[in-house]
Design an enzyme around this catalytic site. Structure first.
Site, mmCIF file in Angstrom:
data_model
loop_
_atom_site.group_PDB
_atom_site.id
_atom_site.type_symbol
_atom_site.label_atom_id
_atom_site.label_comp_id
_atom_site.label_asym_id
_atom_site.label_seq_id
_atom_site.Cartn_x
_atom_site.Cartn_y
_atom_site.Cartn_z
ATOM 1 N N LYS A 202 43.567 38.553 39.044
ATOM 2 C CA LYS A 202 43.681 38.760 40.481
ATOM 3 C C LYS A 202 43.743 37.394 41.160
ATOM 4 O O LYS A 202 42.789 36.620 41.104
ATOM 5 C CB LYS A 202 42.479 39.553 40.996
ATOM 6 C CG LYS A 202 42.498 39.766 42.498
ATOM 7 C CD LYS A 202 41.366 40.679 42.927
ATOM 8 C CE LYS A 202 41.334 40.838 44.437
ATOM 9 N NZ LYS A 202 40.303 41.773 44.864
ATOM 10 N N LYS A 255 47.503 41.411 39.722
ATOM 11 C CA LYS A 255 47.585 41.641 41.163
ATOM 12 C C LYS A 255 47.721 40.315 41.898
ATOM 13 O O LYS A 255 46.966 39.393 41.579
ATOM 14 C CB LYS A 255 46.302 42.346 41.597
ATOM 15 C CG LYS A 255 46.171 42.601 43.062
ATOM 16 C CD LYS A 255 44.783 43.082 43.353
ATOM 17 C CE LYS A 255 44.640 43.169 44.859
ATOM 18 N NZ LYS A 255 43.298 43.272 45.289
HETATM 19 C C1 PBG Z 1 38.717 43.998 47.346
HETATM 20 C C2 PBG Z 1 40.152 44.281 47.204
HETATM 21 C C3 PBG Z 1 41.216 43.680 47.876
HETATM 22 C C4 PBG Z 1 42.359 44.354 47.458
HETATM 23 C C5 PBG Z 1 41.975 45.302 46.530
HETATM 24 N N1 PBG Z 1 40.600 45.234 46.369
HETATM 25 C C6 PBG Z 1 41.226 42.637 48.904
HETATM 26 C C7 PBG Z 1 40.820 41.287 48.569
HETATM 27 O O1 PBG Z 1 40.514 40.944 47.431
HETATM 28 O O2 PBG Z 1 40.742 40.502 49.518
HETATM 29 C C8 PBG Z 1 43.747 44.079 47.955
HETATM 30 C C9 PBG Z 1 44.660 45.247 47.917
HETATM 31 C C10 PBG Z 1 45.865 45.124 48.767
HETATM 32 O O3 PBG Z 1 46.131 44.083 49.409
HETATM 33 O O4 PBG Z 1 46.603 46.109 48.830
HETATM 34 N N2 PBG Z 1 38.155 43.141 46.439
HETATM 35 ZN ZN ZN Z 2 36.085 42.459 47.174
#
Ligand code: PBG
Ligand code: ZN
Length: 329
Positions: A202, A255
């Site tokens: 991520k 992601k």
């Molecule tokens: C929370 C989370 C996020 C997303 C999924 N889980 C936001 C972040 O990490 O700031 C992003 C999903 C999206 O942008 O569609 N940890």
């Molecule tokens: Zn989070």
């Protein structure tokens, strides 16, 4: 190989049936996962301005929506909780409240639509008053998320979701050791068959902006770069994936998706566990904004981008286009 004019590559593109026969990559409804935002209340469907067609639901409207998705052929949802400001605190304790919005909806979904695969996001940013994905410590005036203290919270959240009936928990906090901590807690509590879809790879991304509006999880200070990955440090992706698989991740995720196709392809090549890719909120919003201006066709663009994610090697695609794609495919 013979060359032109013996070989004419256009020959196989001359008719629609030929093109269909030869389409070696295809999207299928079975492989789409639809994100769903749920908060307290009744009869709620608050539109999310930066994500056209997406809403914050209450449990009742979420259930109706999930029923419609199941009828459209979707098999899985990914739940995110939106927390009332007065229920947020420094550690995010609402996240492991057995009667919080996600837990309640999970119970209702598994009761009403037992065949639907319920996946729950396991993180703290939607529950903390500072918006970070864990507990904050102050190290000599520098505030940062405390990795090991956060692991305990994440394990409590996962156990609470498992008690509610979640099929799969999806830790997204990017804390080191989170998959192992969750696996051992689930096993100790007897949830040996509750799966883990880990947000293994991520990246800290500008593409999460609309999500933070949707989930009301914008950070109140700093940013997430001390835990989410730097997108220039690509080899860390494989270390992260290997670590999560070693700790017991059943499915791993990359992601965002569309700007990380190289990472998806390489993770696919190196590891054999199922691979998910998250076509995130900003990627969805960007296509909508361009389509809204008449600059591209939304349907064609959404199918092209999600097919590219599949072609790169994702088995599963988490996308806000899931319902529309199910109708278009
Ligand atoms: C929370 C989370 C996020 C997303 C999924 N889980 C936001 C972040 O990490 O700031 C992003 C999903 C999206 O942008 O569609 N940890
Ligand atoms: Zn989070």
């Amino acid at each position: 190989m013979s060359e032109f004019p013996t070989r004419r590559l256009r020959r196989l593109r001359t008719s629609l049936p030929l093109r269909e026969m030869l389409a070696s990559v295809r999207l299928s409804r079975d492989q789409l996962i639809a994100p769903l935002f749920v908060r307290e209340g009744q009869g709620t469907a608050n539109p999310i301005p930066s994500m056209p067609g997406q809403f914050q639901f209450s449990a009742d409207t979420a259930l109706q929506t999930a029923r419609r998705w199941a009828d459209a052929g979707l098999l899985a949802v990914l739940l995110f909780g939106v927390t009332e400001p007065n229920r947020k605190d420094a550690v995010g304790s609402e996240a492991w409240n057995d009667s919080a919005a996600v837990q309640r909806l999970t119970r209702e979904l598994k009761g009403a639509l037992p065949q639907m695969v319920v996946i729950t996001d396991v993180c703290l940013c939607e529950y903390t008053d500072h918006g970070h994905c864990g507990t904050i410590t102050d190290r000599g005036g520098r505030r940062d998320v405390d990795n090991d203290a956060t692991l305990e919270s994440l394990a409590k959240i996962a156990a609470s979701h498992a008690r509610a009936g979640a099929d799969i928990v999806a830790p997204s906090a990017m804390m080191d050791g989170q998959v192992g901590a969750i696996r051992s807690t689930l096993d100790n509590e007897g949830f040996v068959n509750t799966g883990i879809l880990s947000y293994a790879v991520k990246f800290a991304s500008s593409m999460y902006g609309p999500f933070r509006d949707a989930a009301e999880s914008t950070t109140q200070f700093g940013d997430r770069r001390t835990y989410q990955m730097d997108y220039r440090a690509v080899r860390q992706a494989f270390t992260e994936a290997a670590a999560d698989i070693g700790q017991g991740a059943d499915i791993i995720m990359v992601k965002p998706a569309a700007t990380y196709l190289d990472v998806i392809a390489e993770v696919r090549r190196r590891f054999d566990v199922p691979l998910a890719a998250y076509h995130v909120s900003g990627e969805y919003a960007a296509l909508h904004a361009a389509a809204g201006n008449g600059w591209l066709d939304l349907k064609d663009a959404a199918i092209e981008v999600t097919t590219a994610i599949k072609r790169a090697g994702a088995d599963l695609i988490i996308t806000y286009f899931a319902e529309q794609l199910a109708g278009w495919l």
